[in-house]
Design an enzyme around this catalytic site. Structure first.
Site, PDB file in Angstrom:
ATOM      1  N   ARG A 196      -2.673  -1.957  -3.340  1.00 29.73           N
ATOM      2  CA  ARG A 196      -3.740  -0.970  -3.284  1.00 29.73           C
ATOM      3  C   ARG A 196      -3.455   0.035  -4.397  1.00 29.73           C
ATOM      4  NH1 ARG A 196      -4.842   3.389   1.512  1.00 29.73           N
ATOM      5  NH2 ARG A 196      -6.623   4.387   0.532  1.00 29.73           N
ATOM      6  N   HIS A 254     -11.348   5.105  -0.796  1.00 25.39           N
ATOM      7  CA  HIS A 254     -11.382   4.291   0.436  1.00 25.39           C
ATOM      8  C   HIS A 254     -12.213   3.019   0.261  1.00 25.39           C
ATOM      9  CE1 HIS A 254     -10.387   8.125   2.873  1.00 25.39           C
ATOM     10  NE2 HIS A 254      -9.309   7.374   2.771  1.00 25.39           N
ATOM     11  N   ASN A 259       0.870  -1.171   0.000  1.00 19.83           N
ATOM     12  CA  ASN A 259       0.000   0.000   0.000  1.00 19.83           C
ATOM     13  C   ASN A 259       0.914   1.229   0.000  1.00 19.83           C
ATOM     14  OD1 ASN A 259      -1.693   2.101   0.660  1.00 19.83           O
ATOM     15  ND2 ASN A 259      -2.710   1.051   2.351  1.00 19.83           N
ATOM     16  N   GLU A 315      -7.784  -2.969   5.341  1.00 16.89           N
ATOM     17  CA  GLU A 315      -7.712  -2.932   3.874  1.00 16.89           C
ATOM     18  C   GLU A 315      -6.833  -4.069   3.345  1.00 16.89           C
ATOM     19  OE1 GLU A 315      -6.429   1.026   4.512  1.00 16.89           O
ATOM     20  OE2 GLU A 315      -7.981   1.886   3.232  1.00 16.89           O
ATOM     21  N   ARG A 351      -6.047  17.970   3.824  1.00 16.28           N
ATOM     22  CA  ARG A 351      -6.872  18.311   2.645  1.00 16.28           C
ATOM     23  C   ARG A 351      -8.124  19.066   3.071  1.00 16.28           C
ATOM     24  NH1 ARG A 351      -7.191  12.356   0.392  1.00 16.28           N
ATOM     25  NH2 ARG A 351      -5.578  11.849   1.893  1.00 16.28           N
TER      26      ARG A 351
END
Ligand code: ADP
Length: 393
Positions: free
Chosen positions: A94, A182, A9, A380, A242
């Site tokens: 990912r 996500h 990832n 994940e 962000r």
């Protein structure tokens, strides 16, 4: 000798990996590791399934010249050496953007890699690192099975209206739509919901993935119906650095009145905004919670106000709310954030139990709460490992 699956990832300043057994469906990794602060002073950490720190060997000392590519070139042989007779038989990645075409995990070929390359402009800060990791593995062992798992795939089930911007349709037709991200985290939460909610799992559920990057997903039948992130991972909730939802007029103002060009605006909106920009102190929720500064508190309040507003805004896409799930670093650990968000949603039937919330319990809804409220750890990597196993069979 046993077969292993490696998951990678690659984030903008981090590289996480995990090793899973290939022949058992366990969601528990045998080893997990991370390079943090890439680009500044990379720091390597690695631990076993029971959380014990492992010997870092040659990876103990790294300097700031080590970028993603160099670190991967060191990591792959390090892993092979560490696992001795055990063999890595597949690598799952990912990958942030799969565009409109990739609706699920995909075996990487040269043609797939070319298509993913064409999506770089849609995720300029993440996609190049994801693809560099795929190339590094191909160079290391050209015949190894590599599977790309996309953050966007889970949201391909959104209805058309949830994906459209109100801009000239020619732009929508060429792919300027709301993709959502996500997805691997949401897929994992969707996979464990029945264990916690029984039949209610398939009803109207909103999952709040609150980490450095934060987003929401409204699910029905455990499929994405709408999400808070849009064309890029910049939209929606306030994040660590962000900005989240922003009036596009602000961007025009920055260009015209402040004479900022695209890269200066990108830098401001991706790296200098969010919790960091509002507080002027940190992008880290934990640090802000410890701070006494009024601006730190204001950043937390804004984060929660925006989250509650957007949760409420997603309710029409699923026609009501039966369960609200918190996950990721902030969602799993910050009782304050959950309390502030839920406090603004009491009119929706959300009410939490103070003690259960402060203990980060799985079920934190109060007895009178009409909506179930849960705290579930995301994973994940387990979703990526499962995709690799499915392909290896
Ligand atoms: P990433 O998106 O990088 O995977 P994480 O999901 O790990 O991020 O979330 C990181 C965020 O979680 C940070 O803002 C961190 O401060 C926050 N966090 C972790 N533990 C706590 C805690 N105990 N209290 C408040 N915030 C926490």
């Amino acid at each position: 000798m046993s077969d292993l699956v490696l998951t990678l990832n690659a984030g903008s300043s981090s590289l996480k990996f995990a090793i899973f057994a290939s022949n058992t469906p366990s969601a528990q990794a045998e080893m997990t590791g991370k390079f943090a602060s890439i680009g500044r002073q990379p720091v390597f950490s690695v631990s076993s399934a029971d959380g014990r720190s492992l010997d870092k060997g040659a990876l103990a000392t790294l300097d700031n010249t080590f970028d993603h590519e160099k670190l991967l070139a060191l990591l792959l042989p390090w892993l092979a050496q560490h696992h001795g007779r055990h063999r890595i038989v597949a690598v799952g990645h990912r990958v942030v953007h799969g565009g409109e075409r990739f609706e699920g995990p995909t075996r990487v070929t040269e043609a797939v890699l070319d298509e993913l390359e064409s999506l770089v402009p849609l995720a300029p800060l993440h996609q190049p690192h994801n693809l560099a990791a795929i190339r590094a593995v191909a160079e290391w062992r050209p015949d190894l099975l590599q599977i790309a798992c996309f953050d966007t795939s889970f949201h391909r089930t959104q209805e058309r209206l949830a994906q459209l911007f109100a801009i000239p349709h020619a732009l929508s037709d060429e792919g300027v739509i709301r993709y959502g991200f996500h997805g691997l985290s949401y897929a994992y939460i969707a996979s464990v919901l029945p264990q916690h909610l029984g039949a209610l799992a398939d009803r109207r559920v909103i999952v709040a993935h609150l980490g450095n990057g934060s987003s929401l997903c409204a699910m029905k039948e455990r499929k994405s119906r709408a999400t808070s992130m849009g064309f890029t991972a910049l939209d929606g909730l306030v994040m660590g650095r962000r900005c989240g939802t922003l009036d596009p007029g602000v961007i025009l103002y920055l260009m015209r009145a402040k004479k900022m060009d695209a890269s200066a605006i990108e830098d401001m909106l991706y790296r200098k905004s969010g919790l960091l920009g509002v507080s002027g102190i940190s992008n880290n929720m934990h640090v802000l919670q410890e701070s006494k500064a009024p601006r730190a508190r204001e950043a937390i309040e804004l984060y929660c106000y925006r989250a509650a507003s957007l949760i409420a805004g997603l309710v029409p896409s699923i026609g009501g709310l039966d369960a609200l799930v918190f996950t990721a670093g902030i969602g799993e650990n910050s009782a304050l954030v959950r309390q502030l968000i839920c406090g603004r949603l009491d009119w929706l039937g959300v009410s939490i139990d103070g003690k259960a919330n402060s203990e980060n319990a799985v079920q934190i809804g109060s007895e009178q709460s009409r909506v179930k409220v849960l705290v579930l750890p995301t994973n994940e990597e387990a979703i990526i490992a499962k995709a690799c196993r499915d392909y290896s069979e």
